[in-house]
Design a protein around this motif. Structure first.
Motif, PDB file in Angstrom:
ATOM      1  N   ASP A  86      40.153   1.592  -2.630  1.00  0.00           N
ATOM      2  CA  ASP A  86      39.120   0.543  -2.169  1.00  0.00           C
ATOM      3  C   ASP A  86      39.514  -0.569  -1.542  1.00  0.00           C
ATOM      4  O   ASP A  86      38.837  -1.582  -1.404  1.00  0.00           O
ATOM      5  CB  ASP A  86      38.162   0.202  -3.371  1.00  0.00           C
ATOM      6  N   GLY A 108      34.043   2.131  -8.454  1.00  0.00           N
ATOM      7  CA  GLY A 108      35.339   2.177  -7.835  1.00  0.00           C
ATOM      8  C   GLY A 108      35.894   0.811  -7.279  1.00  0.00           C
ATOM      9  O   GLY A 108      36.545   0.861  -6.359  1.00  0.00           O
ATOM     10  N   ILE A 109      35.337  -0.267  -7.684  1.00  0.00           N
ATOM     11  CA  ILE A 109      35.778  -1.422  -7.406  1.00  0.00           C
ATOM     12  C   ILE A 109      36.843  -1.788  -8.476  1.00  0.00           C
ATOM     13  O   ILE A 109      36.762  -1.892  -9.617  1.00  0.00           O
ATOM     14  CB  ILE A 109      34.827  -2.561  -7.494  1.00  0.00           C
ATOM     15  N   THR A 110      38.202  -2.289  -7.824  1.00  0.00           N
ATOM     16  CA  THR A 110      39.242  -2.488  -8.653  1.00  0.00           C
ATOM     17  C   THR A 110      39.097  -3.654  -9.501  1.00  0.00           C
ATOM     18  O   THR A 110      39.801  -3.850 -10.526  1.00  0.00           O
ATOM     19  CB  THR A 110      40.541  -2.024  -7.797  1.00  0.00           C
ATOM     20  N   GLN A 140      33.959   8.036   1.035  1.00  0.00           N
ATOM     21  CA  GLN A 140      34.269   7.843  -0.453  1.00  0.00           C
ATOM     22  C   GLN A 140      32.797   7.314  -0.995  1.00  0.00           C
ATOM     23  O   GLN A 140      32.548   7.579  -2.268  1.00  0.00           O
ATOM     24  CB  GLN A 140      35.018   6.482  -0.433  1.00  0.00           C
ATOM     25  N   MET A 180      40.430  -2.675   1.406  1.00  0.00           N
ATOM     26  CA  MET A 180      40.003  -2.665   2.983  1.00  0.00           C
ATOM     27  C   MET A 180      41.013  -3.476   3.845  1.00  0.00           C
ATOM     28  O   MET A 180      41.704  -4.321   3.493  1.00  0.00           O
ATOM     29  CB  MET A 180      38.897  -3.135   3.106  1.00  0.00           C
ATOM     30  N   LEU A 195      32.687  -2.548   0.614  1.00  0.00           N
ATOM     31  CA  LEU A 195      32.428  -3.205  -0.918  1.00  0.00           C
ATOM     32  C   LEU A 195      31.052  -3.513  -0.977  1.00  0.00           C
ATOM     33  O   LEU A 195      30.579  -3.385  -2.402  1.00  0.00           O
ATOM     34  CB  LEU A 195      33.556  -4.455  -0.967  1.00  0.00           C
ATOM     35  N   ARG A 243      29.110  -0.755  -1.987  1.00  0.00           N
ATOM     36  CA  ARG A 243      29.467  -0.453  -3.348  1.00  0.00           C
ATOM     37  C   ARG A 243      28.531  -1.389  -4.444  1.00  0.00           C
ATOM     38  O   ARG A 243      28.137  -0.784  -5.315  1.00  0.00           O
ATOM     39  CB  ARG A 243      30.978  -0.402  -3.749  1.00  0.00           C
ATOM     40  N   VAL A 263      31.721  16.828  -0.223  1.00  0.00           N
ATOM     41  CA  VAL A 263      32.472  15.571   0.419  1.00  0.00           C
ATOM     42  C   VAL A 263      33.975  15.423  -0.042  1.00  0.00           C
ATOM     43  O   VAL A 263      34.357  15.404  -1.482  1.00  0.00           O
ATOM     44  CB  VAL A 263      31.538  14.265  -0.002  1.00  0.00           C
ATOM     45  N   PRO A 264      34.871  15.490   0.826  1.00  0.00           N
ATOM     46  CA  PRO A 264      36.227  15.594   0.354  1.00  0.00           C
ATOM     47  C   PRO A 264      36.579  14.253  -0.116  1.00  0.00           C
ATOM     48  O   PRO A 264      36.154  13.059   0.309  1.00  0.00           O
ATOM     49  CB  PRO A 264      37.035  15.620   1.841  1.00  0.00           C
ATOM     50  N   ASP A 265      37.603  14.362  -1.093  1.00  0.00           N
ATOM     51  CA  ASP A 265      38.381  13.140  -1.513  1.00  0.00           C
ATOM     52  C   ASP A 265      39.671  12.541  -0.450  1.00  0.00           C
ATOM     53  O   ASP A 265      40.598  13.411  -0.318  1.00  0.00           O
ATOM     54  CB  ASP A 265      39.014  13.395  -2.938  1.00  0.00           C
ATOM     55  N   VAL A 266      39.265  11.359   0.193  1.00  0.00           N
ATOM     56  CA  VAL A 266      39.933  11.142   1.187  1.00  0.00           C
ATOM     57  C   VAL A 266      41.302  10.280   0.588  1.00  0.00           C
ATOM     58  O   VAL A 266      42.260  10.089   1.295  1.00  0.00           O
ATOM     59  CB  VAL A 266      39.385  10.205   2.294  1.00  0.00           C
ATOM     60  N   ARG A 295      30.696  10.644  -2.022  1.00  0.00           N
ATOM     61  CA  ARG A 295      31.362  11.131  -3.007  1.00  0.00           C
ATOM     62  C   ARG A 295      30.990  10.635  -4.312  1.00  0.00           C
ATOM     63  O   ARG A 295      30.623  11.087  -5.474  1.00  0.00           O
ATOM     64  CB  ARG A 295      32.912  11.057  -2.901  1.00  0.00           C
TER      65      ARG A 295
END
Ligand code: ATP
Ligand code: ATP
Ligand code: SF4
Ligand code: SF4
Ligand code: MG
Ligand code: MG
Lengths: 325, 325
Positions: free
Chosen positions: B276, A136-138, A188, B278, A155, A158, B269-272, A191
Motif C-alpha cells: 500500500d 490493507g492500510i499498514t 488491489q 504509494m 488510500l 480504501r 483479479v490478480p494479486d499484483v 481484490r
C-alpha cells in the motif's frame, strides 16, 4: 430465498430527461451484480434512487423496491437515513465527495458508527483501526489522525471502503469505485472487495463502464443503454454468448492485449448514446444498430431466454414481431 | 511513406530533466519535484512510441517538454534532427502538434469548429483565404467530421466529435509528428474505438509519427510499435511493443501488465503484490526508486540505484534484469 435487493420497473425523470426507463434488477446475499454501460446511460441515477439520494427535482416511480424483503419505496427521509450507512452503504467514484476535508479520517469513521450504534468512543476508534487494517492500510493509527487531503487516491478509496463497513452493512453499492485510480491500485481495491465479500457475505451492486472489471468480479451482469437494461445474464453466459447487438458491439470495441493485431481496426459502434426524452418509444439503440428493422421502432417485450438470460431486442428468439410487420 | 535508415529520428530526447518547486501549504518550505529525470530516447519516423505509467510519473511533463510548452531544466529535445529550442515557433508548429485528453478544455468554447481548426493556419500568417478554407475542409473530411459541423460550437458536439476537431486542428498544418496525451481517456469505449481507429488510419495514410501517452495498457498495445514504461520520472523499461507484452523484464512493468483486467470471465483479479505504499514524486526513495513497492527487491536495491542497460531486447533499469545478448 428472497433477494437482498429487488428493484422492479424503476423509472426516474429529471426535468425533461428520462434518466432511468424501467429497470428491474436484484442482488442476492454474497452476490456481485455489475451494472455496466457508457456515460450518461443512467447507472449513477439508478444507484442514487436505491439509496434515496436523487438530486432535487427528480421523480422516481417503481413497482417494487425491496430491501431484505421489506418494501422501502415509500420510506421517508428519516427511515432512509436509518438504513443508509448502516444496513446499506455506498462508495462513490471520487472519495472526496463523501469525505469531509475538515475532519480527520478517525473522526469521520467513528461518527458513522456512533450515529447508528450505541458504542463508546474508544470502541468506535478500535473498530475503525481494525477496519483500516482489514483494507490493507499498514499504519492505521497514523491514518486515523490524518485529514483526507493527506492521503493518496488509493488510500482514500480504501478509507471509504473501511468507512462503508463500519456498521456491517448487508448491501454495498459501489459507483465506479476504481475509475479514478491507477490500474495497479484498481486491481488491489477490487481484490479487496472480493475478499471482503467472501468473508462478510455482502451483496454488492457494482457500477462500472469497464467490461474488464465486469468479467473479473461479477456473478451477474446487467448491460444498460439509454436508461434501460438491454441484456442481463450470469457473467460467464454473457461473455460466452452476448445476444444484444449493443453488448456485442461493446465487446468488439475493447482492445485486448494479444487479441487484435496492430493496424487491424477495433470494432466500433458509430454515433453516440442519445439523451432520452420521456415518452420515447421503441429501441433507443436503433440509430446505431447494424441489425435494426422497422419492428425496432415499435414496442416489444423483454424476453426471458434459457439460463436466466434476459434480452430486450426484437432479435430475441421467441418474439415474432408485431402484426403490422 | 518511405523513411530511409539514415534519416534523423522524428523525436530525439537527450538527458532530459525537468524540476518543479512545489509548496504544499503556505507555511511549509517548497519541495523539489523531479518530474522527468534524465530521460533519453529516439523515436524513428513513422513509428509510435507508447508511454505508460501511473499518475504523476511524468508522462504529461515529458509531452509538454517535447512540444516546447515547457522548458527543460537540462537536456535537449531534437525534432527531425533539429534542436527544438533553436526552432522558430511557426516552423515548430508545422512539424509537431498536440492532441490532449480533454477536448473540451483545449477547444475555445466561443469559436466555431472551422475557426478552431483554422487557428494554426492563421498563426502561420500569409495563407490565402480560399487555400485556408480548402485545407480546413480537407482536415475535417480526413477526421470524419461532416461539413455542417463547421459552423457549430464545441458545446454542440459530442466528446468524440470534439476530439475529432482537436485532431483536425493538429493535422491542418500537415505535421510529421503528433504528441497525443491520453487522447481517448475521457471517452466511452465505443467512441474510444472510433478515435483509435482514426489515429491508426491517419498514421498509415500520412506516415505520421506519434508519441502516444496513456495509462491504459491495452490501448497502448493496440497502437504503439514501441513502449516506454515510466516510474517516478524515469523510463525503467523500453522495448518493442510485442516484446514488452510477451516478456516484460522490469518488476514494475510486470505489475502493470498483471493489473490489466481483460474481459475474460473466470480469471478473477490478480494479486499484483505491490503493497500500500504509494510513490511520491516529491520524495523519491534512495537506491532503486521502485524498491519500497517491489515484490522481488533485494538488499542492494535500497541503497544502490540500478543503471539503465540497453541490449538486444531493449532497455531496462533493474539489478535483477539479466542481459539479453
Ligand atoms: N443532477 C442532474 N440533473 C439533471 N440531469 C441529470 C442529473 N444527474 C444525471 N442527469 C442525467 O441523467 C442521465 C443519467 O445520468 P447518470 O449520471 O445516471 O449516468 P451514468 O450512467 O452514471 O454516467 P457516467 O458513466 O458518466 O457516470 C444523463 O442523461 C444525465 O445527464
Ligand atoms: N506546473 C507544475 N508545477 C508543479 N508541479 C508539477 C507541474 N506539472 C507537473 N508537476 C508535477 O510533476 C509530476 C509529474 O506530473 P505529470 O503531470 O507529468 O504526470 P502524469 O504522468 O502526466 O500524470 P497523470 O497520469 O495523472 O496525467 C507530478 O508530481 C506533478 O505534480
Ligand atoms: S431492437 Fe432492433 S435496433 Fe434495437 S438492438 Fe435489437 S435489432 Fe437493434
Ligand atoms: S532494482 Fe531491485 S527494487 Fe528495483 S525493480 Fe529491480 S529488483 Fe526491484
Ligand atoms: Mg455515473
Ligand atoms: Mg498526464
Amino acid at each position: 430465498m428472497s433477494a437482498l435487493l429487488e428493484v422492479q420497473d424503476l423509472r426516474v425523470t429529471i426535468g425533461s430527461t428520462a434518466a432511468v426507463r424501467g429497470i428491474s434488477l436484484s442482488v442476492n446475499k454474497g452476490e456481485t451484480h455489475c451494472l455496466v454501460g457508457e456515460s450518461g446511460c443512467g447507472k449513477s441515477i439508478t444507484a442514487l434512487s436505491i439509496m434515496g439520494l436523487l438530486p432535487k427535482g427528480s421523480v422516481r416511480e417503481t413497482q417494487a423496491l425491496r430491501f431484505a424483503g421489506e418494501e422501502i419505496g415509500g420510506y421517508g427521509e428519516r427511515q432512509m437515513e436509518h438504513l443508509r450507512g448502516n444496513r446499506m452503504a455506498m462508495i462513490f467514484q471520487e472519495p472526496m465527495t463523501s469525505l469531509n476535508p475538515a475532519y480527520t479520517v478517525g473522526s469521520q469513521m467513528t461518527e458513522v458508527l456512533r450515529r447508528h450504534r450505541r458504542v463508546t468512543r474508544t470502541a468506535a476508534v478500535d473498530r475503525a483501526a481494525e477496519l483500516l487494517a482489514r483494507v490493507g492500510i499498514t499504519a492505521p493509527g497514523l491514518r486515523l489522525g490524518q485529514f483526507p487531503h493527506q492521503l493518496s487516491g488509493g488510500l482514500r478509496q480504501r478509507v471509504m471502503i473501511a468507512m462503508s463497513l463500519m456498521c456491517d452493512p448487508e448491501l454495498l453499492i459501489a459507483d465506479e469505485p476504481t475509475t479514478a485510480l491507477d490500474v495497479t491500485v484498481q486491481a488491489q481495491i477490487l481484490r479487496l472487495l472480493a475478499e471482503l465479500q467472501k468473508d462478510l457475505g455482502l451483496g454488492i451492486l457494482l457500477i462500472t463502464h469497464d467490461l474488464g472489471i465486469v468479467a473479473r468480479v461479477a456473478d451477474r451482469v446487467s448491460v444498460m443503454y439509454a436508461g434501460e437494461v438491454v441484456e442481463s445474464a450470469p457473467t460467464v453466459a454473457l461473455f460466452a454468448a452476448p445476444e444484444h447487438p449493443y453488448t456485442r458491439g461493446l465487446l468488439t470495441c475493447v482492445p485486448v492485449p494479444g487479441k487484435v493485431k496492430r493496424d487491424e481496426p477495433l470494432g466500433s459502434i458509430p454515433g453516440v448514446v442519445p439523451r432520452m426524452q420521456p415518452g420515447f418509444a421503441g429501441c433507443a439503440f436503433r440509430d446505431r444498430c447494424p441489425e435494426a428493422t422497422d419492428a425496432c421502432a415499435g414496442s416489444f417485450p423483454r424476453q426471458n431466454m434459457s439460463n436466466d438470460h434476459q434480452l430486450l431486442c426484437t432479435l430475441a428468439p421467441g418474439w415474432t414481431g408485431s402484426a403490422a410487420a | 511513406m518511405s523513411t530511409t535508415a539514415t534519416s534523423a529520428p522524428a523525436i530525439e530526447v537527450r538527458g532530459l530533466r525537468r524540476e518543479f518547486r512545489v509548496r504544499q501549504g503556505i507555511f511549509s518550505a517548497p519541495r523539489q519535484v523531479i518530474a522527468v529525470d534524465d530521460v533519453s530516447f529516439a523515436v524513428p519516423a513513422g513509428s509510435v512510441l507508447g508511454v505508460v505509467g501511473e499518475s504523476g510519473c511524468g508522462k504529461s511533463t515529458l509531452a509538454r517538454l517535447i512540444l516546447n510548452l515547457l522548458a527543460p531544466t537540462s537536456g535537449d529535445v531534437l525534432v527531425d534532427g533539429k534542436r527544438l529550442a533553436d526552432m522558430d515557433r511557426r516552423a515548430r508548429a508545422r512539424l509537431i502538434q498536440p492532441v490532449f485528453q480533454d477536448p473540451f478544455a483545449s477547444l475555445n468554447p466561443r469559436r466555431r469548429v472551422r475557426d478552431i481548426i483554422a487557428m494554426p493556419l492563421i498563426a502561420q500568417g500569409d495563407v490565402a483565404t480560399d487555400d485556408m478554407n480548402r485545407r480546413v475542409a480537407e482536415a475535417m473530411e480526413r477526421v470524419g467530421l461532416s461539413r455542417d459541423q463547421a459552423q457549430r460550437y464545441p458545446a454542440q458536439l459530442s466528446g468524440g466529435q470534439r476530439q475529432r476537431v482537436a485532431i483536425a486542428r493538429a493535422l491542418v498544418l500537415r505535421p510529421r509528428i503528433v504528441v497525443c496525451d491520453e487522447p481517448t481517456s475521457a471517452l466511452d469505449v465505443s467512441v474510444q474505438a472510433q478515435i483509435l481507429n482514426l489515429l491508426a488510419e491517419l498514421r498509415r495514410d500520412l506516415g505520421l509519427t506519434y508519441l502516444f501517452i496513456s495509462h491504459n495498457l491495452a490501448v497502448v498495445e493496440h497502437i504503439a510499435t514501441e513502449v516506454a514504461v515510466m516510474y517516478l520520472g524515469r523510463i525503467v523499461e523500453r522495448t518493442e511493443s510485442e516484446r514488452l507484452f510477451a516478456a516484460p523484464r522490469h518488476p514494475y512493468t510486470r505489475a502493470l501488465l498483471a493489473s490489466v483486467l481483460t474481459p475474460e470471465p473466470g480469471l478473477g483479479v490478480p494479486d499484483v503484490g505491490l503493497g500500500d505504499i504509494m510513490p511520491d514524486p516529491a520524495n523519491i526513495p534512495p537506491g532503486c526508486r521502485f524498491h519500497p513497492r517491489c515484490p522481488v527487491a533485494i538488499a542492494r536495491c535500497a541503497t544502490e540505484a540500478p543503471k539503465s542497460t540497453a541490449d538486444a531486447a531493449g532497455l531496462v533499469e533493474c539489478h535483477l534484469a539479466e542481459s539479453v545478448g
